[in-house]
Write an enzyme that holds these catalytic residues in place. Sequence first.
Site, PDB file in Angstrom:
ATOM      1  CE  LYS A   1      -3.969  -1.903   2.423  1.00 44.63           C
ATOM      2  NZ  LYS A   1      -3.553  -3.364   2.592  1.00 44.63           N
ATOM      3  CB  ILE A   2       3.515   2.467   2.464  1.00 44.71           C
ATOM      4  CG1 ILE A   2       2.646   2.536   3.593  1.00 44.71           C
ATOM      5  CG2 ILE A   2       4.601   3.639   2.369  1.00 44.71           C
ATOM      6  CD1 ILE A   2       3.262   2.168   4.626  1.00 44.71           C
TER       7      ILE A   2
ATOM      8  CG  ASP B   1       6.189  -6.653  -3.163  1.00 46.54           C
ATOM      9  OD1 ASP B   1       6.128  -5.597  -2.471  1.00 46.54           O
ATOM     10  OD2 ASP B   1       5.425  -7.556  -3.411  1.00 46.54           O
TER      11      ASP B   1
ATOM     12  N   PRO C   1       7.828  -4.482   5.388  1.00 48.95           N
ATOM     13  CG  PRO C   1       6.804  -6.690   5.322  1.00 48.95           C
ATOM     14  CD  PRO C   1       7.064  -5.698   4.329  1.00 48.95           C
TER      15      PRO C   1
ATOM     16  NE  ARG D   1       7.965  -1.667  12.679  1.00 44.79           N
ATOM     17  CZ  ARG D   1       7.034  -1.007  12.198  1.00 44.79           C
ATOM     18  NH1 ARG D   1       7.396   0.056  11.564  1.00 44.79           N
ATOM     19  NH2 ARG D   1       5.873  -1.234  12.487  1.00 44.79           N
TER      20      ARG D   1
ATOM     21  CG  ASP E   1       9.644   8.316  10.185  1.00 42.87           C
ATOM     22  OD1 ASP E   1      10.111   9.326  10.787  1.00 42.87           O
ATOM     23  OD2 ASP E   1       8.788   7.869  10.279  1.00 42.87           O
TER      24      ASP E   1
ATOM     25  CD  GLU F   1      11.731   3.441  16.073  1.00 47.59           C
ATOM     26  OE1 GLU F   1      10.421   3.248  16.128  1.00 47.59           O
ATOM     27  OE2 GLU F   1      12.348   3.491  15.252  1.00 47.59           O
TER      28      GLU F   1
ATOM     29  CG  HIS G   1       8.404   5.361  14.085  1.00 45.59           C
ATOM     30  ND1 HIS G   1       8.926   4.116  14.572  1.00 45.59           N
ATOM     31  CD2 HIS G   1       7.440   5.115  13.142  1.00 45.59           C
ATOM     32  CE1 HIS G   1       8.131   3.354  13.773  1.00 45.59           C
ATOM     33  NE2 HIS G   1       7.411   3.769  13.345  1.00 45.59           N
TER      34      HIS G   1
END
Length: 339
Positions: free
Chosen positions: A153-154, A173, A206, A234, A258, A263, A295
């Site tokens: 989606k992103i 992908d 992911p 991530r 980000d 973190e 983030h």
Amino acid sequence: MKTLIYSAKDFEIPFLEEANKDVHTFKYITDRLTTNTAMMALGFEAISIFSADDASGIVLEKLKDFGVKYITLRSAGHDNINLKVAKRLDIKVANSPGYSPHAVAEQAITLLLALNRKVTLARKQTQNYNFTLDKLIGFDLKDKTVGVIGTGKIGSVIVQILNGFGCRIMAVDPFEKEELKKRFYVSYTHLDNLIEQCVVIILSVPLTSDTFHLIDKSKLDLMQKETLLINVARGAVVHTQDVLEYVDKNRISGYATDVYDKESGVFFYDRSKNKPHDATLDKMLTQDRILLTPHQAFATKEALANIAQTTVENLSSWQQGRHPKNTLLPANQVHVDDH
């Protein structure tokens, strides 16, 4: 349903209250879910956790003992929860996917533009009345070959935005999207070829066993010296120390992210008076060709409203004896479209 909201932030509470409309009983605490704070869930049927919370096996065992039956995540990613243990303990779990792919995608482009056009360095210079341009030279995005690793989606929105800049887009992908090929002329390829060909590489996958340290020395060796690496996935998708080394040695031009693999307990908190002892983080904050944001990609009004609404819908479904549409299966049965 009586629900304990772990890691509650001031900015998200109004959205949760608006979505809830007093249907469920919420208690907000700023504490992260850890093995030490699990006992705070005693007396609660459900809990809500964020991406920085620890829902590992040992924590889930404690939550089960304290009577927790349901966990709703205020995030799409769920690498912080042991789904196999949750299934064994019969703890129902649901997440908040698709809250706003545009929010995260737009942050990826923001990081790219800021890094390429040296925005943070320009601000630092001009604040000191230095208006020279010698260190502020970037490049046009038009006609550049840009790689998108992960076109869920992103990633799909990232592709759409890049197309507007006139970029040539390559992608990796396991699930190729014909629409992206037709509308935006995306060329799917294998990872090494993308890395070798692209002057910009954007990570939008992911965190799984397959993507852990996906970008390390072996992949950095393949990159062009001019490459800009952008991470809205991530922190652990990259080997941070390797990336820092290659930036320092001018083997790649820059890294904007980000997320950070260490973190937890730092991001989302004001640590200005209690700075963490983290030499890697210090380096990321002082190297001009590294841009780190806390983030914040999801932090738009629209995304926060969607996350809050989904959180309430998950709880209401369980309360009514139904499975939420965002129910998570054991990890080996889940395909995550995006983080």
